[in-house]
Design a protein around this motif. Sequence first.
Motif, PDB file in Angstrom:
ATOM      1  N   GLN A 105       0.830  -1.200   0.000  1.00 47.60           N
ATOM      2  CA  GLN A 105       0.000   0.000   0.000  1.00 47.60           C
ATOM      3  C   GLN A 105       0.863   1.248   0.000  1.00 47.60           C
ATOM      4  OE1 GLN A 105      -1.263   3.494   1.619  1.00 47.60           O
ATOM      5  NE2 GLN A 105      -0.778   2.146   3.324  1.00 47.60           N
ATOM      6  N   THR A 106       0.469   2.222  -0.827  1.00 48.60           N
ATOM      7  CA  THR A 106       1.065   3.552  -0.809  1.00 48.60           C
ATOM      8  C   THR A 106      -0.042   4.557  -0.530  1.00 48.60           C
ATOM      9  OG1 THR A 106       2.741   2.924  -2.446  1.00 48.60           O
ATOM     10  CG2 THR A 106       2.362   5.276  -2.114  1.00 48.60           C
ATOM     11  N   THR A 107       0.169   5.419   0.441  1.00 48.15           N
ATOM     12  CA  THR A 107      -0.832   6.437   0.759  1.00 48.15           C
ATOM     13  C   THR A 107      -0.683   7.620  -0.185  1.00 48.15           C
ATOM     14  OG1 THR A 107      -0.818   5.806   3.096  1.00 48.15           O
ATOM     15  CG2 THR A 107      -1.746   7.962   2.547  1.00 48.15           C
ATOM     16  N   ARG A 108      -1.788   7.988  -0.790  1.00 50.44           N
ATOM     17  CA  ARG A 108      -1.848   9.205  -1.599  1.00 50.44           C
ATOM     18  C   ARG A 108      -2.869  10.151  -0.975  1.00 50.44           C
ATOM     19  NH1 ARG A 108      -1.436   7.538  -8.035  1.00 50.44           N
ATOM     20  NH2 ARG A 108       0.708   6.746  -7.934  1.00 50.44           N
ATOM     21  N   TYR A 109      -2.872  11.385  -1.457  1.00 46.50           N
ATOM     22  CA  TYR A 109      -3.754  12.382  -0.851  1.00 46.50           C
ATOM     23  C   TYR A 109      -4.540  13.134  -1.911  1.00 46.50           C
ATOM     24  CZ  TYR A 109      -1.011  11.606   3.369  1.00 46.50           C
ATOM     25  OH  TYR A 109      -0.401  11.031   4.446  1.00 46.50           O
ATOM     26  N   THR A 110      -5.775  13.420  -1.556  1.00 51.44           N
ATOM     27  CA  THR A 110      -6.570  14.346  -2.347  1.00 51.44           C
ATOM     28  C   THR A 110      -6.997  15.489  -1.435  1.00 51.44           C
ATOM     29  OG1 THR A 110      -8.428  14.570  -3.882  1.00 51.44           O
ATOM     30  CG2 THR A 110      -8.817  13.235  -1.927  1.00 51.44           C
ATOM     31  N   TYR A 111      -7.522  16.537  -2.043  1.00 46.63           N
ATOM     32  CA  TYR A 111      -8.032  17.675  -1.287  1.00 46.63           C
ATOM     33  C   TYR A 111      -9.457  17.945  -1.735  1.00 46.63           C
ATOM     34  CZ  TYR A 111      -3.441  18.578   0.629  1.00 46.63           C
ATOM     35  OH  TYR A 111      -2.267  18.447   1.324  1.00 46.63           O
ATOM     36  N   LEU A 112     -10.332  18.191  -0.775  1.00 49.38           N
ATOM     37  CA  LEU A 112     -11.724  18.422  -1.151  1.00 49.38           C
ATOM     38  C   LEU A 112     -12.379  19.470  -0.274  1.00 49.38           C
ATOM     39  CD1 LEU A 112     -13.833  16.784   0.959  1.00 49.38           C
ATOM     40  CD2 LEU A 112     -12.807  14.844  -0.164  1.00 49.38           C
ATOM     41  N   GLY A 256       3.903  21.870  -5.687  1.00 50.46           N
ATOM     42  CA  GLY A 256       3.322  23.144  -6.085  1.00 50.46           C
ATOM     43  C   GLY A 256       1.819  23.068  -6.284  1.00 50.46           C
ATOM     44  N   ILE A 257       1.354  21.968  -6.873  1.00 49.84           N
ATOM     45  CA  ILE A 257      -0.090  21.800  -7.099  1.00 49.84           C
ATOM     46  C   ILE A 257      -0.807  21.592  -5.771  1.00 49.84           C
ATOM     47  CG2 ILE A 257      -1.840  20.371  -8.215  1.00 49.84           C
ATOM     48  CD1 ILE A 257       0.225  19.746 -10.392  1.00 49.84           C
ATOM     49  N   GLU A 258      -0.193  20.797  -4.895  1.00 51.97           N
ATOM     50  CA  GLU A 258      -0.771  20.554  -3.571  1.00 51.97           C
ATOM     51  C   GLU A 258      -0.945  21.871  -2.825  1.00 51.97           C
ATOM     52  OE1 GLU A 258      -0.589  20.137   0.782  1.00 51.97           O
ATOM     53  OE2 GLU A 258       0.916  21.028  -0.545  1.00 51.97           O
ATOM     54  N   THR A 266      -9.584  23.657   1.553  1.00 49.57           N
ATOM     55  CA  THR A 266      -9.907  22.237   1.440  1.00 49.57           C
ATOM     56  C   THR A 266      -9.482  21.468   2.688  1.00 49.57           C
ATOM     57  OG1 THR A 266      -7.771  21.934   0.353  1.00 49.57           O
ATOM     58  CG2 THR A 266      -9.687  22.202  -1.064  1.00 49.57           C
ATOM     59  N   ILE A 267      -9.947  20.235   2.775  1.00 44.33           N
ATOM     60  CA  ILE A 267      -9.459  19.313   3.783  1.00 44.33           C
ATOM     61  C   ILE A 267      -8.678  18.204   3.071  1.00 44.33           C
ATOM     62  CG2 ILE A 267     -11.254  19.788   5.478  1.00 44.33           C
ATOM     63  CD1 ILE A 267     -12.696  17.277   4.577  1.00 44.33           C
ATOM     64  N   GLN A 268      -7.639  17.725   3.725  1.00 46.65           N
ATOM     65  CA  GLN A 268      -6.800  16.679   3.144  1.00 46.65           C
ATOM     66  C   GLN A 268      -7.388  15.311   3.461  1.00 46.65           C
ATOM     67  OE1 GLN A 268      -3.005  15.211   4.935  1.00 46.65           O
ATOM     68  NE2 GLN A 268      -2.035  16.362   3.259  1.00 46.65           N
TER      69      GLN A 268
END
Length: 293
Positions: A105-112, A256-258, A266-268
């Motif tokens: 497993q690799t943890t990735r992140y989105t923002y919403l 930079g995009i993050e 947003t929340i992560q």
Amino acid sequence: MDAVCFNEWDVFLADEKGEIVGALPYHQRKKIGFNCVLQPQLTQYNGIWIKRKQFNTDHERLSYEKRIFNKLIKQLEQLKLSFYQQCFHMSITNWLPFYWQGYKQTTRYTYLINNIDNTEKVFSRFSPAKQRQIRKCENKLHLSLEMRPDEFYSHHKQSLKERGEEISYSYELFLRIYKTTQSNNAGQLFAVKDDNGEVHACLFVVWDKASAYTLLYSISPQYASSGASTLVIWEAIRFLVHKTRCFDFEGSMVEGIENSYRQFGTIQKPYFLIEKYYSALFKLLFSIHKRLG
């Protein structure tokens, strides 16, 4: 799945007492001659779906999840794959049954933005820099909802070329997704233009009842400082206020995009990339293939 997989997909189902309680849709294709399950292009999440139920204790909930996951993993293992890779939706927070079967497993992140129904409140949570960008350009630039799919694709291809990059998806794939969203009233192209008709930034958003997703985002390098890249997202949020609840930026692991996404109030949210190499030969050849580009 039909749109993004070109019909190269199937689904495993798990049931209890005759009721479907779990599913694992997957995109199966050949990669350098090997049989693989891969994350489809332009698809942030797929993988496990589980029917949510009310439980009195975490023990009951986790036992329920384990039973369903194990049923789906058993079917998955019967595919005789060389490689497996899927990004699970953020609602899947327990991947232990996969770990016990040798998956990584690799943890990735989105923002919403968790709720867009009050646009004044949404705007108030933007960083001061984002608010200034919008106020600076909202009287100089205007929103267009008339952009054609071929215009969007050409704009994205050209803007990437000017940055020394190549577009990573085909027009055929984009057009299939676009037509599918149009037939389901679930997608929109947004373009921000100046008075001369020049496109400064454009955005392709898809949505369902739960959330909107920023699928593709194109910014003209010569207008990178105009504020249009922020304005087009703000206009999309305002357009979607009565169509869905959340706004998912679909994240980025690029610093930079993050940083930009984080400034929209947003929340992560973490989500899991799950992988397994079944073939040592494929792992070696795939590593060489990636290094060679």
